[in-house]
Design a protein around this motif. Sequence first.
Motif, PDB file in Angstrom:
ATOM      1  N   ASP A 107      23.563 124.021 149.694  1.00 28.02           N
ATOM      2  CA  ASP A 107      24.979 124.144 149.318  1.00 28.02           C
ATOM      3  C   ASP A 107      25.286 123.267 148.098  1.00 28.02           C
ATOM      4  O   ASP A 107      26.033 123.675 147.196  1.00 28.02           O
ATOM      5  CB  ASP A 107      25.880 123.732 150.483  1.00 28.02           C
ATOM      6  N   ALA A 108      24.705 122.062 148.083  1.00 27.11           N
ATOM      7  CA  ALA A 108      24.952 121.156 146.956  1.00 27.11           C
ATOM      8  C   ALA A 108      24.337 121.708 145.666  1.00 27.11           C
ATOM      9  O   ALA A 108      24.931 121.621 144.586  1.00 27.11           O
ATOM     10  CB  ALA A 108      24.390 119.774 147.264  1.00 27.11           C
ATOM     11  N   VAL A 109      23.141 122.284 145.771  1.00 28.52           N
ATOM     12  CA  VAL A 109      22.499 122.869 144.593  1.00 28.52           C
ATOM     13  C   VAL A 109      23.285 124.087 144.118  1.00 28.52           C
ATOM     14  O   VAL A 109      23.518 124.277 142.911  1.00 28.52           O
ATOM     15  CB  VAL A 109      21.040 123.255 144.901  1.00 28.52           C
ATOM     16  N   ASP A 110      23.719 124.922 145.060  1.00 31.88           N
ATOM     17  CA  ASP A 110      24.458 126.142 144.700  1.00 31.88           C
ATOM     18  C   ASP A 110      25.801 125.829 144.040  1.00 31.88           C
ATOM     19  O   ASP A 110      26.365 126.683 143.332  1.00 31.88           O
ATOM     20  CB  ASP A 110      24.695 127.000 145.947  1.00 31.88           C
ATOM     21  N   ALA A 111      26.328 124.640 144.299  1.00 28.67           N
ATOM     22  CA  ALA A 111      27.619 124.261 143.715  1.00 28.67           C
ATOM     23  C   ALA A 111      27.503 123.893 142.242  1.00 28.67           C
ATOM     24  O   ALA A 111      28.526 123.785 141.544  1.00 28.67           O
ATOM     25  CB  ALA A 111      28.211 123.086 144.497  1.00 28.67           C
TER      26      ALA A 111
ATOM     27  N   VAL B 137      14.604 118.015 142.621  1.00 26.97           N
ATOM     28  CA  VAL B 137      15.080 116.631 142.765  1.00 26.97           C
ATOM     29  C   VAL B 137      15.721 116.439 144.134  1.00 26.97           C
ATOM     30  O   VAL B 137      15.454 115.459 144.835  1.00 26.97           O
ATOM     31  CB  VAL B 137      16.077 116.281 141.645  1.00 26.97           C
ATOM     32  N   ALA B 138      16.556 117.405 144.542  1.00 29.18           N
ATOM     33  CA  ALA B 138      17.238 117.311 145.834  1.00 29.18           C
ATOM     34  C   ALA B 138      16.236 117.311 146.984  1.00 29.18           C
ATOM     35  O   ALA B 138      16.365 116.536 147.936  1.00 29.18           O
ATOM     36  CB  ALA B 138      18.224 118.464 145.991  1.00 29.18           C
ATOM     37  N   ALA B 139      15.226 118.180 146.913  1.00 29.99           N
ATOM     38  CA  ALA B 139      14.234 118.260 147.983  1.00 29.99           C
ATOM     39  C   ALA B 139      13.403 116.980 148.070  1.00 29.99           C
ATOM     40  O   ALA B 139      13.132 116.472 149.160  1.00 29.99           O
ATOM     41  CB  ALA B 139      13.326 119.468 147.770  1.00 29.99           C
ATOM     42  N   CYS B 140      13.004 116.459 146.922  1.00 33.02           N
ATOM     43  CA  CYS B 140      12.215 115.218 146.921  1.00 33.02           C
ATOM     44  C   CYS B 140      13.034 114.056 147.473  1.00 33.02           C
ATOM     45  O   CYS B 140      12.546 113.271 148.293  1.00 33.02           O
ATOM     46  CB  CYS B 140      11.732 114.903 145.509  1.00 33.02           C
ATOM     47  N   ASN B 141      14.279 113.937 147.023  1.00 32.56           N
ATOM     48  CA  ASN B 141      15.128 112.846 147.502  1.00 32.56           C
ATOM     49  C   ASN B 141      15.359 112.939 149.009  1.00 32.56           C
ATOM     50  O   ASN B 141      15.324 111.929 149.721  1.00 32.56           O
ATOM     51  CB  ASN B 141      16.470 112.861 146.770  1.00 32.56           C
TER      52      ASN B 141
ATOM     53  N   ASP C 236      18.439 121.600 155.490  1.00 33.82           N
ATOM     54  CA  ASP C 236      18.186 122.255 154.208  1.00 33.82           C
ATOM     55  C   ASP C 236      19.396 123.055 153.748  1.00 33.82           C
ATOM     56  O   ASP C 236      19.621 123.220 152.541  1.00 33.82           O
ATOM     57  CB  ASP C 236      16.973 123.174 154.323  1.00 33.82           C
ATOM     58  N   GLY C 237      20.176 123.567 154.688  1.00 35.32           N
ATOM     59  CA  GLY C 237      21.362 124.326 154.317  1.00 35.32           C
ATOM     60  C   GLY C 237      22.359 123.477 153.558  1.00 35.32           C
ATOM     61  O   GLY C 237      22.967 123.925 152.572  1.00 35.32           O
ATOM     62  N   GLU C 238      22.528 122.250 153.992  1.00 37.70           N
ATOM     63  CA  GLU C 238      23.445 121.333 153.305  1.00 37.70           C
ATOM     64  C   GLU C 238      22.930 121.003 151.912  1.00 37.70           C
ATOM     65  O   GLU C 238      23.699 120.943 150.945  1.00 37.70           O
ATOM     66  CB  GLU C 238      23.595 120.055 154.136  1.00 37.70           C
ATOM     67  N   LEU C 239      21.608 120.803 151.803  1.00 39.85           N
ATOM     68  CA  LEU C 239      21.003 120.560 150.492  1.00 39.85           C
ATOM     69  C   LEU C 239      21.247 121.746 149.565  1.00 39.85           C
ATOM     70  O   LEU C 239      21.618 121.580 148.398  1.00 39.85           O
ATOM     71  CB  LEU C 239      19.496 120.354 150.632  1.00 39.85           C
TER      72      LEU C 239
END
Length: 503
Positions: free
Chosen positions: A420-424, A301-305, A415-418
């Motif tokens: 980080d959000a997923v890892d949280a 979802v994060a990658a698509c958005n 992508d690193g910021e993306l």
Amino acid sequence: MSQDLQPIIIGVGQEVWREQDSTRTPVDALQAVATKAVSDTGSKQVLGAIDTIVHIPFLMNQVPGFIDAMPTNPGAALAERLGINARQYTSDVGGNLPQQLLNEFAARLTREEGSVVLLCGVELLATFLGAVRAGQPFPDWATGQENTAIQVGETPVMTAATEQAHGLYEPINAYPLFESAQAHAKGLSAEEHQRLLGDLLSSMSQVASQNPYAWKNKPLTAAEALSTEGGNRMISHPYTKVMNAVLAVDQAAGVVLTTVGKAKELGIDPDRWVYLRGAAGTHDSWYLSQRPNLSESPALVAACNAAMGQSGLRVQELTHLELYSCFPSAVQAGCDALGLDVDDPRGVTLTGGLSLFGGPGNNYSLHGIAEMVDRLRVTPRGAGLVWANGGYLTKHAVGVYAREPGTSPWKPGDDGELQDAVDALPLVELADVGEGRFVIEAHTVSYVKDLPQRAIALGRLEDGRRCAAVSEDTELLNTLTSKNCVGHTGTVAHSEGINTFAL
């Protein structure tokens, strides 16, 4: 950033070889498809301008005993064949790699770290495995080239010890687990779920039947996709053979990537240009058993958005879709991430999918990208999205392509910021030992010789931890193949490293 640094694809090529020929080496195949992609640019100057070769790694490199028969550095061997001086890059493993590496080298081009990139990949598994099955010596495809390719990225181990012990290292067992969770989340009855699978495979087969590069060209009805007759045996419930990626194919693809400014310098006709408008890559938890909801992929979802946001386009404006299709659950995850119905009138694939077009190892999505470019070139104001997936619905790379450049200069996303959000996001604690109450969250049944043999399930223990468990109880196998039991409560017990469950 200057508009001249916007990345564009200027050439694509694909090949399929239907007759096995062990004298055709992987480097021969790469040369054929690279020559085709370069020719597709329409410029005689492109070949000499290629300064970077990115080789999508062979799947056979992951098989002990096979790797010694493969070229050590196919990129170097290809450069020598083409008569060019180019840096060589490769990576580790994963179906996400074609799009992920294209995104990576597009970003490098915008930083002026190179001028023209050739991405290429091949699998000759049909020929190789054909020789093995016939008892012939392994084809001698090693080149002796020095391994000077630069490694881009790496992936840690993607299965925990307890997942491996319970059979979840095999994709044919992992993806059906997602399927059961998705069907439950959507409230589908067993009949509705079967209808969805049959209709999906039938629609994909229609695409493959019209694709000259597809491995299988026979259109299927929904009933044929679901039927276990004619060799279409059940592999892991609810997937028949035609719902599983077919790896024994001989296929290759190549893409030539550059920037607007370089394309102008090389005299490339703008009608050949297809813009990369959005690019993003993320991954979910490395261990699938730790994901909070087995019916969803937050990283996808994060990658698509992110890719869609970067492109400046809305999902409704996409004219073409190429969603990774190793198994039906992957297609559904892609549709869910984009807010689409699985029967969207635009279709979910341009190739026909990995089970019909063919799944040439890590390289499938390079074929998807090539198809996207060919379609967009004949679609005025067209735009499309490619999603490539690796692991167990784990690694995701998304690219958004269009005929038009957009209203502002393109720059790579973060992508690193993306990530980080997923890892949280919180993860579920995985238990090696399961005892007591067991609430099923996902399940499948593996088959051997057309008979159900072993049930595999993931479920929650009373303390909230999740564990994997198996069963060979005949009554339980029949229950799990006749209805969706996600949400049902049973028991689990542990013995000698294995958890066994009952309902």
